[in-house]
Design a protein around this motif. Structure first.
Motif, PDB file in Angstrom:
ATOM      1  N   HIS A 142       0.840  -1.202   0.000  1.00 36.18           N
ATOM      2  CA  HIS A 142       0.000   0.000   0.000  1.00 36.18           C
ATOM      3  C   HIS A 142       0.874   1.250   0.000  1.00 36.18           C
ATOM      4  O   HIS A 142       0.370   2.363  -0.185  1.00 36.18           O
ATOM      5  CB  HIS A 142      -0.937  -0.015   1.204  1.00 36.18           C
ATOM      6  CG  HIS A 142      -1.982  -1.081   1.132  1.00 36.18           C
ATOM      7  ND1 HIS A 142      -2.922  -1.131   0.135  1.00 36.18           N
ATOM      8  CD2 HIS A 142      -2.215  -2.163   1.925  1.00 36.18           C
ATOM      9  CE1 HIS A 142      -3.705  -2.182   0.311  1.00 36.18           C
ATOM     10  NE2 HIS A 142      -3.290  -2.834   1.389  1.00 36.18           N
ATOM     11  N   ASN A 143       2.173   1.056   0.205  1.00 34.69           N
ATOM     12  CA  ASN A 143       3.149   2.150   0.107  1.00 34.69           C
ATOM     13  C   ASN A 143       3.669   2.163  -1.329  1.00 34.69           C
ATOM     14  O   ASN A 143       4.701   1.557  -1.641  1.00 34.69           O
ATOM     15  CB  ASN A 143       4.278   1.917   1.109  1.00 34.69           C
ATOM     16  CG  ASN A 143       5.304   3.045   1.104  1.00 34.69           C
ATOM     17  OD1 ASN A 143       5.317   3.901   0.217  1.00 34.69           O
ATOM     18  ND2 ASN A 143       6.188   3.048   2.096  1.00 34.69           N
ATOM     19  N   LEU A 144       2.941   2.844  -2.192  1.00 33.73           N
ATOM     20  CA  LEU A 144       3.275   2.806  -3.622  1.00 33.73           C
ATOM     21  C   LEU A 144       4.670   3.345  -3.934  1.00 33.73           C
ATOM     22  O   LEU A 144       5.363   2.771  -4.779  1.00 33.73           O
ATOM     23  CB  LEU A 144       2.219   3.556  -4.436  1.00 33.73           C
ATOM     24  CG  LEU A 144       0.863   2.858  -4.560  1.00 33.73           C
ATOM     25  CD1 LEU A 144      -0.074   3.679  -5.436  1.00 33.73           C
ATOM     26  CD2 LEU A 144       1.024   1.456  -5.119  1.00 33.73           C
ATOM     27  N   PRO A 145       5.125   4.417  -3.307  1.00 40.00           N
ATOM     28  CA  PRO A 145       6.499   4.869  -3.582  1.00 40.00           C
ATOM     29  C   PRO A 145       7.534   3.782  -3.294  1.00 40.00           C
ATOM     30  O   PRO A 145       8.495   3.621  -4.055  1.00 40.00           O
ATOM     31  CB  PRO A 145       6.663   6.077  -2.653  1.00 40.00           C
ATOM     32  CG  PRO A 145       5.282   6.610  -2.498  1.00 40.00           C
ATOM     33  CD  PRO A 145       4.405   5.396  -2.445  1.00 40.00           C
ATOM     34  N   ALA A 146       7.341   3.013  -2.209  1.00 38.66           N
ATOM     35  CA  ALA A 146       8.286   1.941  -1.880  1.00 38.66           C
ATOM     36  C   ALA A 146       8.251   0.851  -2.936  1.00 38.66           C
ATOM     37  O   ALA A 146       9.299   0.330  -3.355  1.00 38.66           O
ATOM     38  CB  ALA A 146       7.972   1.354  -0.501  1.00 38.66           C
TER      39      ALA A 146
ATOM     40  N   SER B 138      12.033  -9.524 -15.333  1.00 40.45           N
ATOM     41  CA  SER B 138      10.874  -8.790 -15.837  1.00 40.45           C
ATOM     42  C   SER B 138      10.030  -8.407 -14.631  1.00 40.45           C
ATOM     43  O   SER B 138       9.664  -9.270 -13.835  1.00 40.45           O
ATOM     44  CB  SER B 138      10.029  -9.670 -16.772  1.00 40.45           C
ATOM     45  OG  SER B 138      10.707  -9.947 -17.970  1.00 40.45           O
ATOM     46  N   CYS B 139       9.785  -7.128 -14.461  1.00 48.08           N
ATOM     47  CA  CYS B 139       8.936  -6.647 -13.369  1.00 48.08           C
ATOM     48  C   CYS B 139       7.690  -6.047 -14.014  1.00 48.08           C
ATOM     49  O   CYS B 139       7.749  -4.958 -14.586  1.00 48.08           O
ATOM     50  CB  CYS B 139       9.675  -5.616 -12.521  1.00 48.08           C
ATOM     51  SG  CYS B 139       8.786  -5.114 -11.037  1.00 48.08           S
ATOM     52  N   GLU B 140       6.593  -6.775 -13.931  1.00 49.82           N
ATOM     53  CA  GLU B 140       5.376  -6.365 -14.628  1.00 49.82           C
ATOM     54  C   GLU B 140       4.265  -6.105 -13.615  1.00 49.82           C
ATOM     55  O   GLU B 140       4.001  -6.932 -12.741  1.00 49.82           O
ATOM     56  CB  GLU B 140       4.935  -7.447 -15.616  1.00 49.82           C
ATOM     57  CG  GLU B 140       5.951  -7.711 -16.713  1.00 49.82           C
ATOM     58  CD  GLU B 140       5.391  -8.581 -17.821  1.00 49.82           C
ATOM     59  OE1 GLU B 140       5.489  -8.167 -18.981  1.00 49.82           O
ATOM     60  OE2 GLU B 140       4.860  -9.651 -17.513  1.00 49.82           O
ATOM     61  N   TRP B 141       3.613  -4.959 -13.776  1.00 48.36           N
ATOM     62  CA  TRP B 141       2.539  -4.575 -12.860  1.00 48.36           C
ATOM     63  C   TRP B 141       1.253  -5.292 -13.251  1.00 48.36           C
ATOM     64  O   TRP B 141       0.798  -5.196 -14.382  1.00 48.36           O
ATOM     65  CB  TRP B 141       2.353  -3.062 -12.877  1.00 48.36           C
ATOM     66  CG  TRP B 141       3.511  -2.355 -12.255  1.00 48.36           C
ATOM     67  CD1 TRP B 141       4.761  -2.190 -12.792  1.00 48.36           C
ATOM     68  CD2 TRP B 141       3.557  -1.760 -10.952  1.00 48.36           C
ATOM     69  NE1 TRP B 141       5.579  -1.528 -11.910  1.00 48.36           N
ATOM     70  CE2 TRP B 141       4.870  -1.239 -10.768  1.00 48.36           C
ATOM     71  CE3 TRP B 141       2.621  -1.602  -9.932  1.00 48.36           C
ATOM     72  CZ2 TRP B 141       5.251  -0.584  -9.605  1.00 48.36           C
ATOM     73  CZ3 TRP B 141       3.007  -0.952  -8.767  1.00 48.36           C
ATOM     74  CH2 TRP B 141       4.303  -0.449  -8.610  1.00 48.36           C
ATOM     75  N   SER B 142       0.695  -6.029 -12.290  1.00 48.31           N
ATOM     76  CA  SER B 142      -0.544  -6.765 -12.539  1.00 48.31           C
ATOM     77  C   SER B 142      -1.739  -6.053 -11.923  1.00 48.31           C
ATOM     78  O   SER B 142      -2.892  -6.436 -12.178  1.00 48.31           O
ATOM     79  CB  SER B 142      -0.440  -8.186 -11.965  1.00 48.31           C
ATOM     80  OG  SER B 142      -0.169  -8.150 -10.572  1.00 48.31           O
ATOM     81  N   TRP B 143      -1.490  -5.052 -11.107  1.00 51.37           N
ATOM     82  CA  TRP B 143      -2.547  -4.264 -10.475  1.00 51.37           C
ATOM     83  C   TRP B 143      -1.906  -2.955 -10.047  1.00 51.37           C
ATOM     84  O   TRP B 143      -0.695  -2.786 -10.145  1.00 51.37           O
ATOM     85  CB  TRP B 143      -3.128  -5.018  -9.273  1.00 51.37           C
ATOM     86  CG  TRP B 143      -4.551  -4.643  -8.947  1.00 51.37           C
ATOM     87  CD1 TRP B 143      -4.980  -3.862  -7.905  1.00 51.37           C
ATOM     88  CD2 TRP B 143      -5.730  -5.037  -9.654  1.00 51.37           C
ATOM     89  NE1 TRP B 143      -6.350  -3.752  -7.920  1.00 51.37           N
ATOM     90  CE2 TRP B 143      -6.837  -4.458  -8.991  1.00 51.37           C
ATOM     91  CE3 TRP B 143      -5.964  -5.826 -10.794  1.00 51.37           C
ATOM     92  CZ2 TRP B 143      -8.162  -4.639  -9.418  1.00 51.37           C
ATOM     93  CZ3 TRP B 143      -7.258  -6.008 -11.213  1.00 51.37           C
ATOM     94  CH2 TRP B 143      -8.338  -5.418 -10.532  1.00 51.37           C
ATOM     95  N   SER B 144      -2.697  -2.026  -9.563  1.00 45.27           N
ATOM     96  CA  SER B 144      -2.159  -0.708  -9.223  1.00 45.27           C
ATOM     97  C   SER B 144      -1.130  -0.772  -8.108  1.00 45.27           C
ATOM     98  O   SER B 144      -0.241   0.073  -8.027  1.00 45.27           O
ATOM     99  CB  SER B 144      -3.299   0.234  -8.819  1.00 45.27           C
ATOM    100  OG  SER B 144      -4.005  -0.284  -7.697  1.00 45.27           O
ATOM    101  N   ASN B 145      -1.245  -1.784  -7.234  1.00 42.16           N
ATOM    102  CA  ASN B 145      -0.288  -1.896  -6.130  1.00 42.16           C
ATOM    103  C   ASN B 145       0.363  -3.270  -6.058  1.00 42.16           C
ATOM    104  O   ASN B 145       0.799  -3.700  -5.003  1.00 42.16           O
ATOM    105  CB  ASN B 145      -0.979  -1.583  -4.794  1.00 42.16           C
ATOM    106  CG  ASN B 145      -2.038  -2.621  -4.428  1.00 42.16           C
ATOM    107  OD1 ASN B 145      -2.537  -3.341  -5.291  1.00 42.16           O
ATOM    108  ND2 ASN B 145      -2.389  -2.685  -3.153  1.00 42.16           N
ATOM    109  N   ARG B 146       0.440  -3.962  -7.206  1.00 43.35           N
ATOM    110  CA  ARG B 146       1.053  -5.293  -7.239  1.00 43.35           C
ATOM    111  C   ARG B 146       1.964  -5.409  -8.462  1.00 43.35           C
ATOM    112  O   ARG B 146       1.575  -5.034  -9.575  1.00 43.35           O
ATOM    113  CB  ARG B 146      -0.017  -6.388  -7.287  1.00 43.35           C
ATOM    114  CG  ARG B 146      -0.893  -6.408  -6.054  1.00 43.35           C
ATOM    115  CD  ARG B 146      -1.534  -7.762  -5.841  1.00 43.35           C
ATOM    116  NE  ARG B 146      -2.535  -8.106  -6.822  1.00 43.35           N
ATOM    117  CZ  ARG B 146      -3.825  -7.805  -6.704  1.00 43.35           C
ATOM    118  NH1 ARG B 146      -4.268  -7.134  -5.656  1.00 43.35           N
ATOM    119  NH2 ARG B 146      -4.679  -8.187  -7.633  1.00 43.35           N
ATOM    120  N   ALA B 147       3.154  -5.935  -8.240  1.00 50.63           N
ATOM    121  CA  ALA B 147       4.126  -6.115  -9.320  1.00 50.63           C
ATOM    122  C   ALA B 147       4.697  -7.530  -9.249  1.00 50.63           C
ATOM    123  O   ALA B 147       5.131  -7.976  -8.180  1.00 50.63           O
ATOM    124  CB  ALA B 147       5.245  -5.089  -9.223  1.00 50.63           C
TER     125      ALA B 147
END
Length: 272
Positions: free
Chosen positions: A163-167, A182-191
């Motif tokens: 929930h700490n998006l900057p982190a 590969s670092c792919e975002w699967s949701w607004s706060n999940r990678a």
């Protein structure tokens, strides 16, 4: 163009917000499967968490798991075309996770593992516990990720969230700088982090080659950034209405959101 296969992202696409497939979609998928159209699930999920839907849809195709890190053959209970990370790479990621103080699950060849239960996992367990016992995947609480890495035959993915998006963004940038993942975002706060080159597009390409199906003969549905690689290589890439505009820009067009019967309507136009 006569399409021979349909590839679906799951969360946010094939699945409604309640983690269920709409009955209209189930009905149409059965009809197109009976016509010989291959249906393939392409997900960031572990194969054990894909299986309940595979069983519901009575599929025979392998699933593309962990964003293309491996294919899983449910009929023969074996992993195909697997590209796991090394133990050294897994430990590098674990150090970064701890440094930035973000939550993670580690996906092994056998199961999903976690050290700390977070709010996302609590909702996930509600879904798991609602399944019949024989369909429930194993998600194991562990005392030490380091021990998991040491003892596992293969590590396929770190599913990170915060929930700490900057982190989380700083973690993602640090991972990208390593040029190994590969670092792919699967949701607004999940990678999701896997080995570089392990993408849904590459997983779909490998499957298509094995099936001797041209990529132009595949329709792909997706909603998130980790779906872009398959939306762009498929003969027809269709974004969900709930996708961000950037994701939609990589698709041929967009339809309604995942809580409406828009997939069923689109499949009827294309195949029935």
């Amino acid at each position: 163009m006569k399409y021979k296969a349909v590839a679906f992202d799951m969360d946010g696409t094939l699945l409604a917000s309640n983690r269920l497939i709409l009955p209209e979609t189930v009905d149409v998928l059965k009809k197109i499967s009976d016509k010989g159209i291959k249906v393939i699930l392409v997900s960031g999920r572990h194969h054990s968490v894909i299986y309940p839907y595979y069983y519901q849809l009575n599929l025979s195709t392998p699933a593309i798991c962990c964003n293309g890190s491996y294919l899983y053959d449910f009929e023969n209970h074996k992993t195909l075309a697997a590209k796991p990370m090394t133990k050294d790479q897994a430990n590098i990621l674990l150090n970064l996770v701890n440094h930035y103080g973000i939550h993670t699950l580690i996906y092994t060849d056998k199961m999903m593992t976690y050290e700390v239960l977070d709010d996302h996992l609590e909702g996930f367990f509600k879904w798991v516990n609602a399944l019949p016992a024989f369909l429930q995947p194993e998600i194991k609480k562990v005392d030490s990720f380091a021990k998991v890495i040491e003892e596992s035959k293969a590590i396929f993915k770190f599913a990170t969230s915060s929930h700490n998006l900057p982190a989380l963004q700083q973690f993602s940038q640090a991972v990208d700088k390593l040029d190994q993942f590969s670092c792919e975002w699967s949701w607004s706060n999940r990678a999701d982090v896997a080995i570089k080159g392990n993408t849904k597009g590459n997983g779909l390409t490998h499957w298509a080659q094995h099936e001797q199906i041209d990529l132009n003969e595949i329709v792909a549905f997706g909603d998130s950034y980790n779906d872009i690689s398959m939306l762009t290589i498929a003969g027809l890439g269709i974004a969900m209405g709930n996708a961000d505009d950037e994701v939609k820009s990589h698709a041929n067009y967009a339809i309604g959101d995942n809580n409406s019967p828009s997939i069923a309507a689109e499949l009827k136009k294309l195949f029935l």
